[in-house]
Design an enzyme around this catalytic site. Structure first.
Site, PDB file in Angstrom:
ATOM      1  N   SER A  83       7.324  -9.675  -4.142  1.00 56.69           N
ATOM      2  CA  SER A  83       7.446  -8.219  -4.265  1.00 56.69           C
ATOM      3  C   SER A  83       8.893  -7.719  -4.343  1.00 56.69           C
ATOM      4  O   SER A  83       9.577  -7.997  -5.311  1.00 56.69           O
ATOM      5  CB  SER A  83       6.709  -7.608  -3.088  1.00 56.69           C
ATOM      6  OG  SER A  83       6.453  -6.285  -3.323  1.00 56.69           O
TER       7      SER A  83
ATOM      8  N   ASP B   6       8.937  -1.727  -8.035  1.00 62.79           N
ATOM      9  CA  ASP B   6       9.484  -2.934  -7.411  1.00 62.79           C
ATOM     10  C   ASP B   6       9.020  -4.178  -8.178  1.00 62.79           C
ATOM     11  O   ASP B   6       8.343  -4.066  -9.206  1.00 62.79           O
ATOM     12  CB  ASP B   6       9.124  -2.998  -5.916  1.00 62.79           C
ATOM     13  CG  ASP B   6       7.660  -3.291  -5.674  1.00 62.79           C
ATOM     14  OD1 ASP B   6       6.850  -3.052  -6.576  1.00 62.79           O
ATOM     15  OD2 ASP B   6       7.314  -3.780  -4.585  1.00 62.79           O
TER      16      ASP B   6
ATOM     17  N   ASP C 176       6.761  -6.460  -8.024  1.00 59.14           N
ATOM     18  CA  ASP C 176       5.365  -6.725  -8.404  1.00 59.14           C
ATOM     19  C   ASP C 176       4.609  -5.435  -8.731  1.00 59.14           C
ATOM     20  O   ASP C 176       3.382  -5.421  -8.803  1.00 59.14           O
ATOM     21  CB  ASP C 176       4.625  -7.538  -7.329  1.00 59.14           C
ATOM     22  CG  ASP C 176       4.500  -6.814  -6.001  1.00 59.14           C
ATOM     23  OD1 ASP C 176       5.279  -5.875  -5.766  1.00 59.14           O
ATOM     24  OD2 ASP C 176       3.626  -7.181  -5.201  1.00 59.14           O
TER      25      ASP C 176
ATOM     26  N   ASP D  48       3.945  -2.606  -7.153  1.00 58.29           N
ATOM     27  CA  ASP D  48       3.024  -1.861  -6.292  1.00 58.29           C
ATOM     28  C   ASP D  48       3.715  -0.703  -5.575  1.00 58.29           C
ATOM     29  O   ASP D  48       3.101  -0.015  -4.762  1.00 58.29           O
ATOM     30  CB  ASP D  48       2.256  -2.778  -5.313  1.00 58.29           C
ATOM     31  CG  ASP D  48       3.153  -3.577  -4.399  1.00 58.29           C
ATOM     32  OD1 ASP D  48       4.384  -3.386  -4.445  1.00 58.29           O
ATOM     33  OD2 ASP D  48       2.614  -4.410  -3.634  1.00 58.29           O
TER      34      ASP D  48
ATOM     35  N   ASN E 194       8.579   4.243   1.121  1.00 58.40           N
ATOM     36  CA  ASN E 194       9.128   3.335   0.114  1.00 58.40           C
ATOM     37  C   ASN E 194       8.379   3.371  -1.226  1.00 58.40           C
ATOM     38  O   ASN E 194       8.712   2.634  -2.146  1.00 58.40           O
ATOM     39  CB  ASN E 194       9.207   1.897   0.654  1.00 58.40           C
ATOM     40  CG  ASN E 194       7.834   1.321   1.010  1.00 58.40           C
ATOM     41  OD1 ASN E 194       6.808   1.756   0.500  1.00 58.40           O
ATOM     42  ND2 ASN E 194       7.822   0.325   1.890  1.00 58.40           N
TER      43      ASN E 194
ATOM     44  N   PRO F 229      11.037  -5.023  13.722  1.00 58.99           N
ATOM     45  CA  PRO F 229      11.309  -6.242  12.959  1.00 58.99           C
ATOM     46  C   PRO F 229      10.610  -6.146  11.612  1.00 58.99           C
ATOM     47  O   PRO F 229       9.451  -5.717  11.537  1.00 58.99           O
ATOM     48  CB  PRO F 229      10.681  -7.343  13.819  1.00 58.99           C
ATOM     49  CG  PRO F 229       9.649  -6.667  14.649  1.00 58.99           C
ATOM     50  CD  PRO F 229      10.033  -5.224  14.789  1.00 58.99           C
ATOM     51  N   SER F 230      11.296  -6.558  10.548  1.00 60.69           N
ATOM     52  CA  SER F 230      10.643  -6.565   9.229  1.00 60.69           C
ATOM     53  C   SER F 230       9.573  -7.646   9.211  1.00 60.69           C
ATOM     54  O   SER F 230       9.695  -8.680   9.866  1.00 60.69           O
ATOM     55  CB  SER F 230      11.691  -6.858   8.158  1.00 60.69           C
ATOM     56  OG  SER F 230      11.045  -7.284   6.969  1.00 60.69           O
ATOM     57  N   GLY F 231       8.526  -7.407   8.449  1.00 60.29           N
ATOM     58  CA  GLY F 231       7.487  -8.411   8.271  1.00 60.29           C
ATOM     59  C   GLY F 231       7.593  -9.102   6.920  1.00 60.29           C
ATOM     60  O   GLY F 231       6.707  -9.846   6.533  1.00 60.29           O
ATOM     61  N   THR F 232       8.680  -8.844   6.197  1.00 60.73           N
ATOM     62  CA  THR F 232       8.851  -9.491   4.891  1.00 60.73           C
ATOM     63  C   THR F 232      10.228 -10.132   4.733  1.00 60.73           C
ATOM     64  O   THR F 232      10.443 -10.894   3.809  1.00 60.73           O
ATOM     65  CB  THR F 232       8.678  -8.479   3.733  1.00 60.73           C
ATOM     66  OG1 THR F 232       9.657  -7.446   3.896  1.00 60.73           O
ATOM     67  CG2 THR F 232       7.295  -7.875   3.703  1.00 60.73           C
TER      68      THR F 232
HETATM   69  C1  G16 Z   1       5.353  -4.877   1.863  1.00 62.84           C
HETATM   70  C2  G16 Z   1       4.152  -4.122   2.337  1.00 62.84           C
HETATM   71  C3  G16 Z   1       4.520  -2.678   2.553  1.00 62.84           C
HETATM   72  C4  G16 Z   1       5.707  -2.570   3.502  1.00 62.84           C
HETATM   73  C5  G16 Z   1       6.854  -3.441   3.002  1.00 62.84           C
HETATM   74  C6  G16 Z   1       8.025  -3.532   3.951  1.00 62.84           C
HETATM   75  O1  G16 Z   1       5.779  -4.339   0.654  1.00 62.84           O
HETATM   76  O2  G16 Z   1       3.120  -4.244   1.402  1.00 62.84           O
HETATM   77  O3  G16 Z   1       3.411  -1.992   3.035  1.00 62.84           O
HETATM   78  O4  G16 Z   1       6.150  -1.268   3.612  1.00 62.84           O
HETATM   79  O5  G16 Z   1       6.390  -4.761   2.794  1.00 62.84           O
HETATM   80  O6  G16 Z   1       7.644  -4.199   5.092  1.00 62.84           O
HETATM   81  P1  G16 Z   1       8.671  -4.670   6.173  1.00 62.84           P
HETATM   82  O7  G16 Z   1       9.473  -3.455   6.555  1.00 62.84           O
HETATM   83  O8  G16 Z   1       7.809  -5.167   7.278  1.00 62.84           O
HETATM   84  O9  G16 Z   1       9.563  -5.714   5.587  1.00 62.84           O
HETATM   85  P2  G16 Z   1       6.075  -5.225  -0.623  1.00 62.84           P
HETATM   86  O10 G16 Z   1       6.247  -4.227  -1.697  1.00 62.84           O
HETATM   87  O11 G16 Z   1       7.314  -6.007  -0.328  1.00 62.84           O
HETATM   88  O12 G16 Z   1       4.877  -6.087  -0.736  1.00 62.84           O
END
Ligand code: G16
Length: 555
Positions: A68, A281, A283, A285, A377, A503-506
């Site tokens: 993404s 972005d 991908d 979405d 976002n 904390p970020s999840g990505t």
């Molecule tokens: C993903 C999630 C989104 C989230 C974003 C940022 O987006 O699908 O809902 O807002 O990550 O998450 P985080 O702040 O935990 O890093 P994408 O577009 O990267 O798939």
């Protein structure tokens, strides 16, 4: 059908050995990280998808290979449940366990999942697989497909597609075509058909000019936008930039534009004032809009702006149809305070705040007849209850009042234009274009509906981001102890000050969000909060720098 679980180990050992020791977690939207470390993860997600499909009586499960908004060296995987939702939270835990066992334990782990969940492994199952255009995606896609094959599942590969296309295909397949046709052409046809039906032959209206500049983030969104335009017969005048010449998301795309609050690289210098520009972005979405105003200043219209525009428009359609429907708007803590005030005080629509991640927003939005959800976002969509759709349809069929009937027909087109299965940058963009066109608005009129509070989003590198634990939809930090007190103390010094950390999840970072009444205040507030996060959460690398030196971008 007999399935030999020994194959699971054989494939792992021969082709997808787990070479890393560190454990990883199913994050905000699946597993994500450096592509070169992900082959074993993808193989195991192929296995998991077959189990998920079997427990859902053979319904299609989607697996999307993408990182993404992350940089080009990263990749990741998003799993799509039968009705287009993100993977059920209970299964996120199973996915994490499956990914973290050693190769030797893999076969017995699969066997124990089958036993514990009472999965009939001899039944048919169906998995759809697609990927974004990162150069390492094909290898990872093959790993997923091999995982499916190892457990004798049926796999259908869609090649390069956007994430929302995958969600759409899964829902179409599982609803036996009632949502649409599960092919790329079916997807274009449904969305373009609705868009052109509403727009008709009148391409401009009032201050709305049919001209748009599109930043494709060098990702799959650019490729698919080209396909849209080929099929649109000029109904949208759109110029595409960042079509793949550069690296995916590098200094461009929705995340860059939202966070840096500036025009992406790859777009012309000195874009004319008030021309609508849009960034998606990697991908496709997420989507945000921006423009340069007549003073040469960059102005952003993010997910909050899209949500408020859409809510306002749908309210007027509901009214014209003479319906009483429960509408609600879902946001996260990142929503600008000014947008929430506008929703509550002007639109008078109930608003709720949930944790980051479309999985949380989508779920909450389903509680309404019309549930509008958007993250700041730019990730979001609208979901409609079956009852609401039925009511609108019956007005369209039975009403004797031409205005009411017309509004209902228009409403049906709008619903078809929206990809309800997940946030879809291109469908969302066409919805915004439709609304601005119908109102006869230029971008400035949209922008002037309310004034955003200046805001700032920063990333802090720490040793272990999981030392930060949050509560209350991420608005409160409960660990490390004392950090929230410090944030409160700092925030209280600023008019309309608000800040939170999570904390970020990505990505391997802690995110710091701040907003305040003025730009200089928000710069200083974000800096002070970053400093305490750095100190109390084990910051690594360079310390946060004071605003004068780092924040030369504009809000
Ligand atoms: C993903 C999630 C989104 C989230 C974003 C940022 O987006 O699908 O809902 O807002 O990550 O998450 P985080 O702040 O935990 O890093 P994408 O577009 O990267 O798939």
């Amino acid at each position: 059908m007999s399935v030999n679980l020994r194959t699971v180990y054989a494939f792992a050992r021969e082709m997808y050995p787990k070479k890393v020791n560190e454990n990883i977690n199913y994050g905000t939207a699946g597993f994500r990280g450096e592509a070169k470390k992900l082959e074993y993860v993808m193989y195991r997600m192929g296995l998991l998808a077959t189990l998920r499909s079997r427990i859902k009586n053979g319904q299609v499960i989607g697996v999307m290979i993408t990182a993404s908004h992350n940089p080009e060296p990263d990749n990741g995987v998003k799993l799509v449940d039968p009705m287009g939702e993100m993977l059920e939270p209970k299964w996120e835990k199973i996915a994490t366990e499956l990914v973290n066992v050693s190769d030797n334990e893999l076969e017995s782990k699969v066997a124990s999942i089958i036993k514990e969940l009472n999965i009939d492994i001899g039944t048919h199952c169906n998995v759809y697989v697609g990927m974004d255009n990162r150069y390492h995606s094909p290898i990872l896609l093959k790993a997923v497909a091999d995982g499916v094959i190892a457990l004798k599942g049926n796999v259908k590969e869609f090649g390069i597609i956007t994430t929302p296309m995958m969600h759409y295909f899964v829902v179409c397949a599982n609803t036996k075509g009632s949502y649409g046709i599960p092919t790329e052409e079916g997807y274009y046809k449904k969305i373009i058909g609705a868009f052109e039906s509403i727009r008709g032959n009148q391409l401009e209206n009032g201050n709305y000019k049919n001209r748009l500049m599109f930043d494709g983030a060098n990702g799959v969104g650019a490729r698919k936008m080209i396909q849209f335009l080929k099929r649109m017969n000029g109904s949208l005048n759109c110029e595409i930039f960042n079509k793949g010449e550069g690296k995916i998301n590098e200094n461009c795309g929705a995340d860059f534009v939202k966070v840096q609050q500036k025009v992406p690289n790859g777009m012309p210098e000195g874009i004319e004032a008030n021309v609508r520009c849009v960034s998606v972005d990697g991908d496709a979405d997420r989507v945000v809009y921006f423009f340069t105003d007549s003073n040469g200043k960059f102005q952003l219209l993010d997910g909050d702006r899209i949500a408020t525009l859409v809510a306002n428009y749908l309210m007027s359609l509901v009214k014209k149809c003479g319906l009483k429907l429960k509408m609600g708007l879902v946001q996260t803590a990142y929503a600008n305070g000014a947008s929430t005030d506008y929703i509550v005080n002007e639109l008078k629509v109930p608003v709720s705040c949930v944790s980051t991640g479309v999985k949380h927003l989508h779920h909450k939005a389903l509680e309404y007849d019309i549930g509008i959800y958007f993250e700041a976002n730019g990730h979001g969509t609208v979901v409609f209850s079956d009852e609401a759709k039925e009511m609108i349809k019956s007005i369209s069929e039975l009403s004797q009042n031409p205005e009411q009937k017309n509004a209902a027909n228009n409403f049906i087109d709008v619903i078809n234009l929206i990809n309800e299965t997940v946030g879809d940058a291109i469908s969302d963009m066409l919805l915004v274009e439709t609304i601005l066109h119908s109102k006869g608005w230029d971008v400035r009129e949209w922008f002037d509906t309310y004034t955003d509070l200046p805001n700032k989003l920063l990333k802090i590198k720490v040793q272990d981001r999981n030392v930060i634990v949050t509560a209350d939809a991420e608005r409160i930090c409960v660990k490390p102890e004392g950090l929230q007190d410090e944030i409160d103390k700092i925030t209280s010094n600023y008019k309309r000050g608000r800040s939170f950390v999570r904390p970020s999840g990505t990505e391997d970072v802690v995110r710091v969000y701040a907003e305040a009444a003025t730009k200089s205040d928000v710069d200083q507030l974000a800096y002070e909060v970053s400093q305490v996060v750095y100190k109390m959460a084990g910051g690594t690398g360079a310390e946060p720098t004071p605003p004068e030196t780092i924040y030369n971008s504009h809000i």
